[in-house]
Every structure is written in structure tokens, then in C-alpha cells.
Scaffold this motif. Sequence first.
Motif, PDB file in Angstrom:
ATOM      1  N   LEU A  96       0.831  -1.206   0.000  1.00 28.88           N
ATOM      2  CA  LEU A  96       0.000   0.000   0.000  1.00 28.88           C
ATOM      3  C   LEU A  96       0.866   1.256   0.000  1.00 28.88           C
ATOM      4  N   LEU A  97       1.947   1.249   0.763  1.00 29.83           N
ATOM      5  CA  LEU A  97       2.853   2.395   0.795  1.00 29.83           C
ATOM      6  C   LEU A  97       3.443   2.658  -0.585  1.00 29.83           C
ATOM      7  N   VAL A  98       3.903   1.613  -1.249  1.00 33.22           N
ATOM      8  CA  VAL A  98       4.494   1.764  -2.578  1.00 33.22           C
ATOM      9  C   VAL A  98       3.433   2.220  -3.579  1.00 33.22           C
ATOM     10  N   GLY A  99       2.261   1.625  -3.555  1.00 33.61           N
ATOM     11  CA  GLY A  99       1.205   1.996  -4.502  1.00 33.61           C
ATOM     12  C   GLY A  99       0.773   3.448  -4.380  1.00 33.61           C
ATOM     13  N   VAL A 100       0.543   3.898  -3.165  1.00 35.67           N
ATOM     14  CA  VAL A 100       0.132   5.288  -2.954  1.00 35.67           C
ATOM     15  C   VAL A 100       1.272   6.235  -3.316  1.00 35.67           C
ATOM     16  N   SER A 101       2.487   5.879  -2.939  1.00 37.90           N
ATOM     17  CA  SER A 101       3.641   6.730  -3.246  1.00 37.90           C
ATOM     18  C   SER A 101       3.862   6.854  -4.746  1.00 37.90           C
ATOM     19  N   VAL A 102       3.732   5.764  -5.483  1.00 41.26           N
ATOM     20  CA  VAL A 102       3.891   5.805  -6.938  1.00 41.26           C
ATOM     21  C   VAL A 102       2.832   6.710  -7.554  1.00 41.26           C
ATOM     22  N   ALA A 103       1.599   6.572  -7.118  1.00 40.95           N
ATOM     23  CA  ALA A 103       0.521   7.392  -7.674  1.00 40.95           C
ATOM     24  C   ALA A 103       0.766   8.874  -7.402  1.00 40.95           C
ATOM     25  N   LEU A 104       1.135   9.211  -6.170  1.00 39.37           N
ATOM     26  CA  LEU A 104       1.383  10.608  -5.835  1.00 39.37           C
ATOM     27  C   LEU A 104       2.603  11.163  -6.563  1.00 39.37           C
ATOM     28  N   PHE A 105       3.689  10.404  -6.576  1.00 43.58           N
ATOM     29  CA  PHE A 105       4.926  10.867  -7.212  1.00 43.58           C
ATOM     30  C   PHE A 105       4.717  11.096  -8.707  1.00 43.58           C
ATOM     31  N   SER A 106       4.124  10.120  -9.383  1.00 40.87           N
ATOM     32  CA  SER A 106       3.937  10.276 -10.831  1.00 40.87           C
ATOM     33  C   SER A 106       2.948  11.395 -11.140  1.00 40.87           C
ATOM     34  N   ALA A 107       1.927  11.565 -10.299  1.00 40.22           N
ATOM     35  CA  ALA A 107       0.961  12.644 -10.532  1.00 40.22           C
ATOM     36  C   ALA A 107       1.598  14.012 -10.313  1.00 40.22           C
ATOM     37  N   LEU A 108       2.363  14.164  -9.250  1.00 39.17           N
ATOM     38  CA  LEU A 108       2.966  15.468  -8.964  1.00 39.17           C
ATOM     39  C   LEU A 108       4.035  15.843  -9.990  1.00 39.17           C
ATOM     40  N   ALA A 162       7.310   4.479 -10.924  1.00 38.74           N
ATOM     41  CA  ALA A 162       6.656   5.728 -11.327  1.00 38.74           C
ATOM     42  C   ALA A 162       7.198   6.276 -12.645  1.00 38.74           C
ATOM     43  N   MET A 163       8.455   6.014 -12.953  1.00 38.20           N
ATOM     44  CA  MET A 163       9.061   6.593 -14.159  1.00 38.20           C
ATOM     45  C   MET A 163       8.278   6.287 -15.443  1.00 38.20           C
ATOM     46  N   PRO A 164       7.848   5.063 -15.693  1.00 34.81           N
ATOM     47  CA  PRO A 164       7.070   4.828 -16.920  1.00 34.81           C
ATOM     48  C   PRO A 164       5.690   5.482 -16.902  1.00 34.81           C
ATOM     49  N   GLU A 165       5.183   5.849 -15.728  1.00 38.33           N
ATOM     50  CA  GLU A 165       3.857   6.464 -15.634  1.00 38.33           C
ATOM     51  C   GLU A 165       3.902   7.971 -15.848  1.00 38.33           C
ATOM     52  N   ARG A 171       1.490  13.902 -20.737  1.00 36.93           N
ATOM     53  CA  ARG A 171       0.688  14.061 -21.960  1.00 36.93           C
ATOM     54  C   ARG A 171      -0.741  14.517 -21.627  1.00 36.93           C
ATOM     55  N   LEU A 172      -1.316  13.914 -20.598  1.00 36.01           N
ATOM     56  CA  LEU A 172      -2.689  14.285 -20.206  1.00 36.01           C
ATOM     57  C   LEU A 172      -2.753  15.720 -19.732  1.00 36.01           C
ATOM     58  N   VAL A 173      -1.845  16.111 -18.837  1.00 35.14           N
ATOM     59  CA  VAL A 173      -1.856  17.480 -18.303  1.00 35.14           C
ATOM     60  C   VAL A 173      -1.577  18.493 -19.414  1.00 35.14           C
ATOM     61  N   ARG A 174      -0.607  18.184 -20.278  1.00 37.80           N
ATOM     62  CA  ARG A 174      -0.282  19.081 -21.391  1.00 37.80           C
ATOM     63  C   ARG A 174      -1.504  19.305 -22.275  1.00 37.80           C
ATOM     64  N   SER A 175      -2.219  18.229 -22.592  1.00 37.02           N
ATOM     65  CA  SER A 175      -3.400  18.380 -23.460  1.00 37.02           C
ATOM     66  C   SER A 175      -4.485  19.212 -22.775  1.00 37.02           C
ATOM     67  N   LEU A 176      -4.631  19.044 -21.467  1.00 35.38           N
ATOM     68  CA  LEU A 176      -5.620  19.863 -20.745  1.00 35.38           C
ATOM     69  C   LEU A 176      -5.211  21.319 -20.716  1.00 35.38           C
ATOM     70  N   VAL A 177      -3.921  21.594 -20.534  1.00 35.96           N
ATOM     71  CA  VAL A 177      -3.438  22.975 -20.519  1.00 35.96           C
ATOM     72  C   VAL A 177      -3.619  23.605 -21.899  1.00 35.96           C
ATOM     73  N   LEU A 178      -3.325  22.851 -22.955  1.00 36.58           N
ATOM     74  CA  LEU A 178      -3.460  23.389 -24.314  1.00 36.58           C
ATOM     75  C   LEU A 178      -4.916  23.701 -24.667  1.00 36.58           C
TER      76      LEU A 178
END
Length: 179
Positions: A96-108, A162-165, A171-178
Motif C-alpha cells: 500500500l505504501l508503494v502503490g500510494v507513493s507511486v501514484a502521488l509521485f507520478s501525478a505530482l 513511477a518513471m514509466p507512468e 501528456r494528459l496534463v499538457r493536453s488539458l493545458v493546451l
Amino acid sequence: MDSPMIAALEARLERQRRQPRILVFARRHPVLVAGAALLATMVLLALLAPWLAPHDPTEMNVLQRLKPPSADYLLGTDALGRDILSRTLYGARVSLLVGVSVALFSALVGLGIGTVAGFNRLADRIIMRVMDGMMAIPGILLAVALMTLIRASIATVVIAIAMPEIPRVVRLVRSLVLT
């Protein structure tokens, strides 16, 4: 419409008003409720691991190795005689620690890079080519390379997963900003 049909519709609406909102939500989204219940159960079991685990998860007893499930070892023992149930309960904490950390790290990280790429055209060209290159490398290969370059730890595992995510989030954030 005739009056029996109107009366039936009014009765149905009245029943729906009387039902708690959570029941209405659960009926509309049963898969979401089942997933949330499963996740909540896993979090609860992980938090209560010190009290629920019947044995010390690191204690080795070679006389008890590879035992099948029994009253003393509910899930049996492994090749070193450690209780599998205890190891599973404590292992849920790390998972659970790794899963939540990966999600937060890749999102931020993806949010920051994607925002810069969306607002700055020069940076966009460079960043998106780097993201394309990262997406071309298989995730498992990137994870293995990172694990060999950096010492093994939970932080390294989080970064390696997290690196591959990150390119997907960028790409998602860039498209939303554009837009």
C-alpha cells in the motif's frame, strides 16, 4: 397518462426519497462500492497487522518449513519456516505504501512537467520528445536499469515504478493545458 400509472410513479419516487443516499449510490455503482470495500478491508488488515498476525513474520523455523495450512499456520509456511499469513499481513503495508507513493509521485511530477510543456512552446518540443523517448523504453527495462544503478530501497522501487507512468500524466496534463 392514466391515474394508476401516475400513482405508481409517485409511489416509486416516494420510496426513493426515503432510501438513504448511500443505498442509492451503492445500487447505481456496485463495482465501485465492491472495490472500495475491498481496498478498505486491505487497509484495515494492514493497519492491524501487529495484532492480527499470529507469528513474527521474520522468525525462521526450519523445522516448520513448507508446512501445509493448519490450525497453527492458517496459510502454511514458506521454505524458511516463516508464517505466510503473517508475512502477507505485514507485506500489505509495504504494498500500500508503494502503490500510494507511486501514484502521488507520478501525478505530482507529471503535473509539473505537463504544465510547463503546455504553457511554454519551446519547452514543449523538448519535453515531449523526452517523454516520447521514455515511452519507447519498456517499463520493466527502465525499472531494472534504475534498480541496478541505485541501491535497493523502497524509494528506489517507487521511482522505478513511477518513471514509466510520468509520460502518460505529462501528456494528459499538457493536453488539458493546451485546451
